[in-house]
Scaffold this motif. Sequence first.
Motif, PDB file in Angstrom:
ATOM      1  N   ASN A 157       0.838  -1.198   0.000  1.00 14.03           N
ATOM      2  CA  ASN A 157       0.000   0.000   0.000  1.00 14.03           C
ATOM      3  C   ASN A 157       0.876   1.254   0.000  1.00 14.03           C
ATOM      4  O   ASN A 157       0.575   2.249  -0.675  1.00 14.03           O
ATOM      5  CB  ASN A 157      -0.906  -0.007   1.232  1.00 14.03           C
ATOM      6  N   GLY A 158       1.982   1.194   0.756  1.00 15.12           N
ATOM      7  CA  GLY A 158       2.913   2.317   0.776  1.00 15.12           C
ATOM      8  C   GLY A 158       3.510   2.568  -0.589  1.00 15.12           C
ATOM      9  O   GLY A 158       3.634   3.718  -1.036  1.00 15.12           O
ATOM     10  N   ILE A 159       3.866   1.474  -1.280  1.00 12.34           N
ATOM     11  CA  ILE A 159       4.408   1.603  -2.633  1.00 12.34           C
ATOM     12  C   ILE A 159       3.354   2.215  -3.569  1.00 12.34           C
ATOM     13  O   ILE A 159       3.649   3.068  -4.402  1.00 12.34           O
ATOM     14  CB  ILE A 159       4.873   0.237  -3.158  1.00 12.34           C
ATOM     15  N   LYS A 172       3.917  10.896  -0.601  1.00 12.84           N
ATOM     16  CA  LYS A 172       5.256  10.294  -0.592  1.00 12.84           C
ATOM     17  C   LYS A 172       5.724   9.962   0.823  1.00 12.84           C
ATOM     18  O   LYS A 172       6.124   8.811   1.079  1.00 12.84           O
ATOM     19  CB  LYS A 172       6.253  11.215  -1.282  1.00 12.84           C
ATOM     20  N   PRO A 173       5.686  10.903   1.799  1.00 14.10           N
ATOM     21  CA  PRO A 173       6.103  10.539   3.161  1.00 14.10           C
ATOM     22  C   PRO A 173       5.209   9.477   3.788  1.00 14.10           C
ATOM     23  O   PRO A 173       5.689   8.630   4.552  1.00 14.10           O
ATOM     24  CB  PRO A 173       6.033  11.859   3.931  1.00 14.10           C
ATOM     25  N   VAL A 174       3.919   9.498   3.453  1.00 15.45           N
ATOM     26  CA  VAL A 174       3.013   8.467   3.988  1.00 15.45           C
ATOM     27  C   VAL A 174       3.405   7.098   3.453  1.00 15.45           C
ATOM     28  O   VAL A 174       3.460   6.112   4.191  1.00 15.45           O
ATOM     29  CB  VAL A 174       1.540   8.779   3.630  1.00 15.45           C
ATOM     30  N   GLY A 175       3.673   7.039   2.150  1.00 13.01           N
ATOM     31  CA  GLY A 175       4.081   5.776   1.544  1.00 13.01           C
ATOM     32  C   GLY A 175       5.371   5.242   2.144  1.00 13.01           C
ATOM     33  O   GLY A 175       5.497   4.043   2.420  1.00 13.01           O
ATOM     34  N   ILE A 176       6.326   6.145   2.381  1.00 12.36           N
ATOM     35  CA  ILE A 176       7.602   5.742   2.986  1.00 12.36           C
ATOM     36  C   ILE A 176       7.385   5.222   4.404  1.00 12.36           C
ATOM     37  O   ILE A 176       7.968   4.209   4.811  1.00 12.36           O
ATOM     38  CB  ILE A 176       8.591   6.929   2.979  1.00 12.36           C
ATOM     39  N   GLY A 182       5.934  -1.569   7.895  1.00 18.10           N
ATOM     40  CA  GLY A 182       5.814  -2.970   7.504  1.00 18.10           C
ATOM     41  C   GLY A 182       7.116  -3.725   7.701  1.00 18.10           C
ATOM     42  O   GLY A 182       7.124  -4.857   8.175  1.00 18.10           O
ATOM     43  N   GLY A 183       8.230  -3.067   7.372  1.00 18.38           N
ATOM     44  CA  GLY A 183       9.539  -3.697   7.568  1.00 18.38           C
ATOM     45  C   GLY A 183       9.854  -3.930   9.030  1.00 18.38           C
ATOM     46  O   GLY A 183      10.399  -4.982   9.403  1.00 18.38           O
ATOM     47  N   ILE A 196       3.482   2.687  16.489  1.00 16.17           N
ATOM     48  CA  ILE A 196       3.492   4.151  16.617  1.00 16.17           C
ATOM     49  C   ILE A 196       3.586   4.802  15.244  1.00 16.17           C
ATOM     50  O   ILE A 196       2.870   5.764  14.932  1.00 16.17           O
ATOM     51  CB  ILE A 196       4.665   4.609  17.510  1.00 16.17           C
ATOM     52  N   ILE A 197       4.460   4.251  14.394  1.00 18.74           N
ATOM     53  CA  ILE A 197       4.616   4.783  13.040  1.00 18.74           C
ATOM     54  C   ILE A 197       3.319   4.618  12.245  1.00 18.74           C
ATOM     55  O   ILE A 197       2.919   5.506  11.474  1.00 18.74           O
ATOM     56  CB  ILE A 197       5.785   4.085  12.311  1.00 18.74           C
ATOM     57  N   MET A 198       2.642   3.490  12.451  1.00 16.50           N
ATOM     58  CA  MET A 198       1.373   3.257  11.754  1.00 16.50           C
ATOM     59  C   MET A 198       0.319   4.281  12.165  1.00 16.50           C
ATOM     60  O   MET A 198      -0.440   4.785  11.320  1.00 16.50           O
ATOM     61  CB  MET A 198       0.865   1.843  12.041  1.00 16.50           C
ATOM     62  N   LEU A 199       0.256   4.590  13.457  1.00 15.16           N
ATOM     63  CA  LEU A 199      -0.711   5.598  13.927  1.00 15.16           C
ATOM     64  C   LEU A 199      -0.408   6.950  13.280  1.00 15.16           C
ATOM     65  O   LEU A 199      -1.328   7.667  12.856  1.00 15.16           O
ATOM     66  CB  LEU A 199      -0.665   5.713  15.451  1.00 15.16           C
ATOM     67  N   ILE A 200       0.874   7.301  13.207  1.00 15.40           N
ATOM     68  CA  ILE A 200       1.267   8.555  12.549  1.00 15.40           C
ATOM     69  C   ILE A 200       0.874   8.509  11.072  1.00 15.40           C
ATOM     70  O   ILE A 200       0.338   9.480  10.517  1.00 15.40           O
ATOM     71  CB  ILE A 200       2.783   8.798  12.690  1.00 15.40           C
ATOM     72  N   SER A 201       1.122   7.360  10.447  1.00 17.42           N
ATOM     73  CA  SER A 201       0.792   7.187   9.039  1.00 17.42           C
ATOM     74  C   SER A 201      -0.713   7.346   8.806  1.00 17.42           C
ATOM     75  O   SER A 201      -1.135   8.016   7.845  1.00 17.42           O
ATOM     76  CB  SER A 201       1.248   5.810   8.561  1.00 17.42           C
TER      77      SER A 201
END
Length: 218
Positions: A157-159, A172-176, A182-183, A196-201
């Motif tokens: 989904n990020g890609i 672009k920053p959301v995709g990154i 995911g990694g 935490i990163i997912m919540l920010i995303s």
Amino acid sequence: MRRPIRAGARAGILMIALTVLSIIVSFTVKNYLASTVLSLLFTVAVSIASVLFYYAFIIIARKHDAGLLKTMSWMFMVVSIVFGVLYILFTAYMLIAFGGVNPTYSPEFTTAYGNSSAGADLAAESGNAMLAIGVLFGFLWLLILMVILFITAFVLNGIGLLKLHKKFSIAKPVGILDIIAGGLCVTIILIPVAGIIMLISYGMKVNLLFKASKAYEK
């Protein structure tokens, strides 16, 4: 629905709020039944909200011919719905199996009516517990499968979101962030950081949806 993209953005806000509340409840509410019921309500609400949220991205993906983003959004919708249904069934079964709903195994029932067939009751309860454990393991395997699908879909989904960066700079920053989250989930030990990163995303995705609503919905 007149403005499905805006509705998706609002659903995203609800998803984030309920996720945070669910985490708070899991650490603060000590009563098992209350905690379980609240968790069930939050999960069902998030599953419903996620349908609106990801449908908004499907609409955007169609406008930009972003096939990967559209496919992953459909996958997220299906996984969310399946998880919600399974969680309802699993929670209901566990409450019944361990006496949360069925009075047969509750202390009040035993005190009021006695236990003239203690041996039979013990055997039945033991068998019931074994069945419950079997269901638990089955659910855990399904949960692991869905988590794998979720992580895979999150990266892809990020890609897919990267394709929208010409129209929406925030894509672009959301995709990154999606790819990084995911990694990190693959490492297992860094899953809290990934969360935490997912919540920010998700917060940034809500922002993206509001921008898309202004661009496409009059």
